[in-house]
Scaffold this motif. Structure first.
Motif, PDB file in Angstrom:
ATOM      1  N   VAL A   4       0.862  -1.177   0.000  1.00  0.00           N
ATOM      2  CA  VAL A   4       0.000   0.000   0.000  1.00  0.00           C
ATOM      3  C   VAL A   4       0.901   1.231   0.000  1.00  0.00           C
ATOM      4  N   PRO A   5       0.612   2.230  -0.844  1.00  0.00           N
ATOM      5  CA  PRO A   5       1.475   3.415  -0.859  1.00  0.00           C
ATOM      6  C   PRO A   5       1.278   4.293   0.372  1.00  0.00           C
ATOM      7  N   CYS A   6       2.360   4.917   0.798  1.00  0.00           N
ATOM      8  CA  CYS A   6       2.329   5.846   1.927  1.00  0.00           C
ATOM      9  C   CYS A   6       1.576   7.100   1.495  1.00  0.00           C
ATOM     10  N   PRO A   7       0.618   7.582   2.300  1.00  0.00           N
ATOM     11  CA  PRO A   7      -0.128   8.774   1.918  1.00  0.00           C
ATOM     12  C   PRO A   7       0.706  10.058   1.912  1.00  0.00           C
ATOM     13  N   GLU A   8       1.876  10.033   2.541  1.00  0.00           N
ATOM     14  CA  GLU A   8       2.714  11.235   2.593  1.00  0.00           C
ATOM     15  C   GLU A   8       3.741  11.296   1.474  1.00  0.00           C
ATOM     16  N   CYS A   9       4.428  10.165   1.189  1.00  0.00           N
ATOM     17  CA  CYS A   9       5.515  10.222   0.203  1.00  0.00           C
ATOM     18  C   CYS A   9       5.340   9.260  -0.975  1.00  0.00           C
ATOM     19  N   GLY A  10       4.414   8.306  -0.877  1.00  0.00           N
ATOM     20  CA  GLY A  10       4.177   7.385  -1.990  1.00  0.00           C
ATOM     21  C   GLY A  10       4.969   6.091  -1.938  1.00  0.00           C
ATOM     22  N   HIS A  11       5.955   5.976  -1.044  1.00  0.00           N
ATOM     23  CA  HIS A  11       6.682   4.713  -0.901  1.00  0.00           C
ATOM     24  C   HIS A  11       5.766   3.686  -0.236  1.00  0.00           C
TER      25      HIS A  11
ATOM     26  N   PHE B 150      11.549   5.301   5.919  1.00  0.00           N
ATOM     27  CA  PHE B 150      12.003   5.889   7.172  1.00  0.00           C
ATOM     28  C   PHE B 150      13.518   5.908   7.170  1.00  0.00           C
ATOM     29  N   PRO B 151      14.230   6.896   7.605  1.00  0.00           N
ATOM     30  CA  PRO B 151      13.851   8.068   8.384  1.00  0.00           C
ATOM     31  C   PRO B 151      13.502   9.304   7.552  1.00  0.00           C
ATOM     32  N   GLN B 152      13.539   9.218   6.229  1.00  0.00           N
ATOM     33  CA  GLN B 152      13.178  10.385   5.426  1.00  0.00           C
ATOM     34  C   GLN B 152      11.693  10.721   5.586  1.00  0.00           C
ATOM     35  N   CYS B 153      10.838   9.695   5.719  1.00  0.00           N
ATOM     36  CA  CYS B 153       9.399   9.895   5.917  1.00  0.00           C
ATOM     37  C   CYS B 153       9.013   9.296   7.267  1.00  0.00           C
ATOM     38  N   HIS B 154       8.318  10.054   8.089  1.00  0.00           N
ATOM     39  CA  HIS B 154       7.964   9.616   9.443  1.00  0.00           C
ATOM     40  C   HIS B 154       6.504   9.207   9.569  1.00  0.00           C
ATOM     41  N   HIS B 155       5.845   8.812   8.484  1.00  0.00           N
ATOM     42  CA  HIS B 155       4.430   8.441   8.547  1.00  0.00           C
ATOM     43  C   HIS B 155       4.261   7.147   9.332  1.00  0.00           C
ATOM     44  N   ILE B 156       3.350   7.167  10.317  1.00  0.00           N
ATOM     45  CA  ILE B 156       3.049   5.996  11.144  1.00  0.00           C
ATOM     46  C   ILE B 156       1.545   5.873  11.273  1.00  0.00           C
ATOM     47  N   GLU B 157       1.044   4.649  11.239  1.00  0.00           N
ATOM     48  CA  GLU B 157      -0.366   4.353  11.454  1.00  0.00           C
ATOM     49  C   GLU B 157      -0.469   3.274  12.502  1.00  0.00           C
ATOM     50  N   SER B 158      -1.611   3.205  13.142  1.00  0.00           N
ATOM     51  CA  SER B 158      -1.849   2.144  14.104  1.00  0.00           C
ATOM     52  C   SER B 158      -2.214   0.870  13.344  1.00  0.00           C
ATOM     53  N   SER B 159      -1.787  -0.276  13.841  1.00  0.00           N
ATOM     54  CA  SER B 159      -2.164  -1.537  13.208  1.00  0.00           C
ATOM     55  C   SER B 159      -3.538  -2.003  13.672  1.00  0.00           C
ATOM     56  N   ASP B 160      -4.117  -1.294  14.684  1.00  0.00           N
ATOM     57  CA  ASP B 160      -5.460  -1.620  15.152  1.00  0.00           C
ATOM     58  C   ASP B 160      -6.489  -1.014  14.219  1.00  0.00           C
ATOM     59  N   PRO B 161      -7.637  -1.693  14.001  1.00  0.00           N
ATOM     60  CA  PRO B 161      -8.677  -1.080  13.185  1.00  0.00           C
ATOM     61  C   PRO B 161      -9.239   0.141  13.889  1.00  0.00           C
ATOM     62  N   PRO B 162      -9.773   1.126  13.136  1.00  0.00           N
ATOM     63  CA  PRO B 162     -10.305   2.320  13.785  1.00  0.00           C
ATOM     64  C   PRO B 162     -11.463   1.984  14.718  1.00  0.00           C
ATOM     65  N   LYS B 163     -11.537   2.712  15.830  1.00  0.00           N
ATOM     66  CA  LYS B 163     -12.584   2.485  16.823  1.00  0.00           C
ATOM     67  C   LYS B 163     -13.860   3.193  16.392  1.00  0.00           C
ATOM     68  N   ASN B 164     -14.889   3.106  17.246  1.00  0.00           N
ATOM     69  CA  ASN B 164     -16.162   3.725  16.912  1.00  0.00           C
ATOM     70  C   ASN B 164     -15.976   5.221  16.660  1.00  0.00           C
ATOM     71  N   GLU B 165     -16.709   5.729  15.679  1.00  0.00           N
ATOM     72  CA  GLU B 165     -16.564   7.116  15.272  1.00  0.00           C
ATOM     73  C   GLU B 165     -17.230   8.079  16.247  1.00  0.00           C
ATOM     74  N   GLN B 166     -17.941   7.585  17.244  1.00  0.00           N
ATOM     75  CA  GLN B 166     -18.625   8.426  18.208  1.00  0.00           C
ATOM     76  C   GLN B 166     -17.633   9.322  18.954  1.00  0.00           C
ATOM     77  N   SER B 167     -16.451   8.822  19.243  1.00  0.00           N
ATOM     78  CA  SER B 167     -15.487   9.599  19.993  1.00  0.00           C
ATOM     79  C   SER B 167     -14.952  10.786  19.188  1.00  0.00           C
ATOM     80  N   HIS B 168     -15.029  10.733  17.842  1.00  0.00           N
ATOM     81  CA  HIS B 168     -14.537  11.834  17.014  1.00  0.00           C
ATOM     82  C   HIS B 168     -15.450  13.057  17.094  1.00  0.00           C
ATOM     83  N   ASP B 169     -16.675  12.922  17.574  1.00  0.00           N
ATOM     84  CA  ASP B 169     -17.607  14.032  17.646  1.00  0.00           C
ATOM     85  C   ASP B 169     -17.354  14.921  18.858  1.00  0.00           C
ATOM     86  N   VAL B 170     -16.514  14.489  19.788  1.00  0.00           N
ATOM     87  CA  VAL B 170     -16.274  15.246  21.012  1.00  0.00           C
ATOM     88  C   VAL B 170     -15.075  16.164  20.798  1.00  0.00           C
TER      89      VAL B 170
END
Length: 193
Positions: free
Chosen positions: A68-75, A93-113
């Motif tokens: 999957v391509p990196c959303p910041e640099c394309g690698h 890395f270390p030229q690009c510091h993009h990091i994502e969690s390996s956990d699936p996203p949690k419920n979107e309810q918390s984003h409304d706060v």
């Protein structure tokens, strides 16, 4: 009848599961040693050569390429093993510091706060390195606001703080002011106005 135990069977360099390697600095054999922080590999020529390295590598090494391509640099994004577990990061890395969690996203309810401290971020559900759930501002490290209980939109009737938290007890669910200094118990009826 007296039996003698061969003490060489217990020496650090005789472990059957660990293979000895040459020291990358001087070429002498590496030995398994033990320190206050656990086992590590050390050069057998010590003190002439002071090369050491941890026995288990948790340095962010690549476990698997994800394609999957990196959303910041394309690698390409890769799955890495870090000190606190698995995570997804950029292969560049270390030229690009993009990091994502390996956990699936949690419920979107918390984003409304909205974050009551910086007023620009939102509270998102996260997990600590010990597996405990907490809610923190998505503008971290600019904003370091965090709470240990689920956030609820509302205003404290005692101090006016714009956020409440949900606490579960034997008596049921109660709402408490999220301000650390207040801690006022909120009644549910006052929320609806």
């Amino acid at each position: 009848m007296s039996r003698h135990i061969d003490q060489q069977l217990f020496s650090a360099h005789e472990h059957a599961l660990d293979e000895a390697e040459p020291c990358p600095e001087c070429g002498s054999e590496l030995q398994l040693r033990h320190g206050k922080h656990g086992a590590f590999w050390g050069c057998s020529a010590y003190p002439a050569c002071d090369y050491i390295r941890p026995r288990h590598q948790h340095d962010g090494h690549i476990v698997k390429a994800l394609g999957v391509p990196c959303p910041e640099c394309g690698h390409e994004l890769v799955l890495r093993q870090g000190r606190y577990g698995m995570f997804i990061g950029c292969s560049h890395f270390p030229q690009c510091h993009h990091i994502e969690s390996s956990d699936p996203p949690k419920n979107e309810q918390s984003h409304d706060v909205s974050c009551p401290e910086c007023h620009t971020g939102h509270l998102v559900e996260r997990k600590s390195r010990f597996g405990k759930t907490f809610w923190a501002c998505d503008q971290y490290p600019k904003c370091k606001f965090a709470i240990n209980s689920p956030p609820v939109m509302g205003q404290c009737s005692a101090c006016g703080f714009p956020l409440l938290v949900e606490k579960k007890s034997a008596a049921g669910v109660t709402l408490i002011c999220a301000a650390r200094r207040c801690g006022h118990l909120q009644e549910r009826e006052s929320l609806n106005c």
